[in-house]
Design an enzyme around this catalytic site. Structure first.
Site, PDB file in Angstrom:
ATOM      1  N   ASP A 167      -4.634  -3.483   5.345  1.00 55.87           N
ATOM      2  CA  ASP A 167      -5.641  -2.777   4.539  1.00 55.87           C
ATOM      3  C   ASP A 167      -6.864  -3.654   4.301  1.00 55.87           C
ATOM      4  OD1 ASP A 167      -3.979  -4.449   2.854  1.00 55.87           O
ATOM      5  OD2 ASP A 167      -4.980  -3.565   1.136  1.00 55.87           O
ATOM      6  N   GLU A 191      -2.469  -4.922   0.167  1.00 57.57           N
ATOM      7  CA  GLU A 191      -2.697  -6.283  -0.350  1.00 57.57           C
ATOM      8  C   GLU A 191      -3.898  -6.329  -1.279  1.00 57.57           C
ATOM      9  OE1 GLU A 191      -4.251 -10.272  -0.774  1.00 57.57           O
ATOM     10  OE2 GLU A 191      -5.267  -8.637   0.224  1.00 57.57           O
TER      11      GLU A 191
HETATM   12 ZN   LIG Z   1      -6.988 -10.548   2.484  1.00 59.87          ZN
END
Ligand SMILES: [Zn+2]
Length: 491
Positions: free
Chosen positions: A122, A189
């Site tokens: 992501d 994340e």
């Molecule tokens: Zn990163």
């Protein structure tokens, strides 16, 4: 009498100068000596095209809308399977949570502990209003002037694709890892890792997996950023700071502004916040910061080398210098940042409530509890209520530098980037790797991007890009790292 005092002082001074000189010039380099390795054949232009092909896939993660973008992640998964056919034929792939990926490359020696390479799928969106500042379309996946441009090239598709390129090459050459290798690729994340990184760590734990070591994204190869150091420095993150936000509120009687009390909610809260900001948590060159300077000092020249080699004498002076810069200050202490203040909505009404938020980044050694105790004391006003943000996290444990993992990473850096020196460092931002202290004592944070000062703003910022030449080195680095795990570690 005076002469004897003078002579005595002179002797002391000479001894001091001698001690400083000895400490400066006799402190040996900690750099691992490595023999040159044969250059790996990498078609870097083709690899750059594969990376560029993933940039139009908008895997932007969102905290509020976890299911909003799943089709983009599906697109990425299909693209990876298509671009890395040997990897997908050889490694076992599992989708965890929503779209997080766990790959298992089973090792030939079941008696050895497995390792994990991490990178996240992501990315962050383009900050509204900054689109025009880009010299290219951030989602076009353009290759121009020797760079792959676009959102995600640095953070973190660059790492993810470089790891897959390396494994595809290794499989092609017939390589089989001795230790089982996991690839951990989170899908959230940038918004906590609670749906991707954490469940994968929990899954491995439930399978009784204990990892020898873990390498995730992290600190960089800094070129010309650290004063006194002419060589680029690869910093390997041993730990990351914790996160502590506290919400403050102060209630008083509301009233008419024609008859104000001596102390208003706004005045009292402001005074408390000013006291807090004037009372930073104690800072020192210790822990990871001391390890970092210890490793870098022998590589430095001039006055920086003298100062950093003699912290027994120069610590207060050096600390004073480091505290002046926000980035180096953040390595020395738990930082205090006043981030929100809110009160009042009409010019002739005294508000009955003032609110604020304070964000601390917690140094290993401090805890959320110890930070809250400091906060209460520094505010100096018992009427202020303090509430903890539920997403707070403690600092990570500090990984060792005498582990096989640290040595393997250090060795692969020295082999793949012969001009670079290696030192431990402290991450001041959070990554998915913090969830992996569940399954390993040796978690490292390092991204093999070469960065100059002006490049640092490209992370989460405008004109994010990776040099194709650097991208080739990155593939070489992961390739070498995995090959090193099959050989006896360098001493
Ligand atoms: Zn990163």
């Amino acid at each position: 009498m005076l002469k004897r005092i003078f002579l005595g002082l002179l002797l002391v001074l000479m001894a001091l100068v001698a001690a400083v000189a000895v400490k400066t010039w006799r402190t040996p380099s900690q750099q691992l000596a490595v023999a040159p390795v044969p250059k790996i054949e990498i078609d870097v232009q083709a690899a750059a095209k594969r990376l560029a092909g993933a940039i139009p896939i908008r895997t932007v993660s969102s905290l509020d809308d976890p299911a909003g973008n799943l089709a983009e992640f599906d697109k990425l998964h299909a693209y990876l399977a298509q671009q890395f056919p040997k990897l997908h034929a050889t490694l076992k792939k599992e989708v965890v949570g929503q779209r997080a990926l766990l790959y298992t490359w089973t090792g030939t020696d079941p008696a050895t502990k497995p390792i994990a390479l991490m990178a996240h799928q992501d990315m962050v969106p383009i900050a509204p209003g900054t689109e025009k500042a880009w010299t290219v379309d951030p989602f076009a996946g353009e290759i121009k002037d020797g760079y792959v441009w676009g959102r995600g090239t640095l953070d973190n598709k660059g790492n993810l694709f470089a790891q897959m390129e390396a494994i595809e090459l290794l499989i092609t050459s017939g390589f089989k890892p001795r230790q089982t290798v996991y690839l951990v690729m989170g899908d959230d994340e940038e918004v906590s890792g609670l749906r991707g990184g954490l469940p994968i760590a929990e899954l491995l734990k439930s399978r009784n997996v204990r990892l020898d070591w873990v390498l995730d994204e992290g600190l960089l190869i800094l070129d010309g950023v650290l004063p006194g150091l002419s060589k680029p420095a690869a910093l390997i993150g041993l730990a990351e700071k914790g996160y502590g936000t506290f919400f403050l509120s102060l209630d008083t009687a509301p009233g008419h502004s024609s008859m104000p009390p001596q102390r208003s909610a706004i005045g009292s809260m402001s005074a408390a916040l000013a006291r807090l900001e004037a009372t930073p948590m104690p800072g020192a060159i210790q822990g990871v910061a001391a390890q970092m300077f210890g490793a870098l000092a022998p590589e430095m020249g001039g006055v920086n080398r003298v100062m950093l080699s003699n912290l027994w004498l120069t610590e207060p002076l050096v600390r004073g210098q480091l505290e002046k810069s926000p980035s180096s200050n953040a390595m020395l202490r738990t930082t205090t940042a006043l981030t929100i203040v809110r009160a009042g909505n009409k010019d002739n009404v005294l508000p009955g409530r003032a609110e604020a938020a304070v964000n601390f980044r917690i140094l290993p050694g401090d805890t959320i509890d110890s930070v809250e105790a400091h906060l209460r004391k520094a505010l100096g006003n018992d009427e202020i209520k303090i509430k903890r943000y539920p997403g707070n996290s403690e600092p990570s444990p500090v990984s060792p530098t005498d582990s096989t993992g640290y040595r393997a990473i250090q060795q692969a850096v020295r082999q793949s980037f012969p001009d670079v020196v290696v030192a431990p460092g402290l991450m001041t931002a959070a990554t998915d790797s913090r969830h992996f202290s569940l399954v390993s004592d040796a978690v490292y944070r390092f991204s093999p991007f070469r960065m100059k000062s002006e490049d640092l703003a490209r992370f989460h910022g405008t004109n994010e890009r990776v040099a194709i030449s650097n991208y080739g080195e990155m593939i070489g680095f992961y390739h070498q790292l995995l090959r090193n795990t099959n050989a006896a570690p360098a001493q």
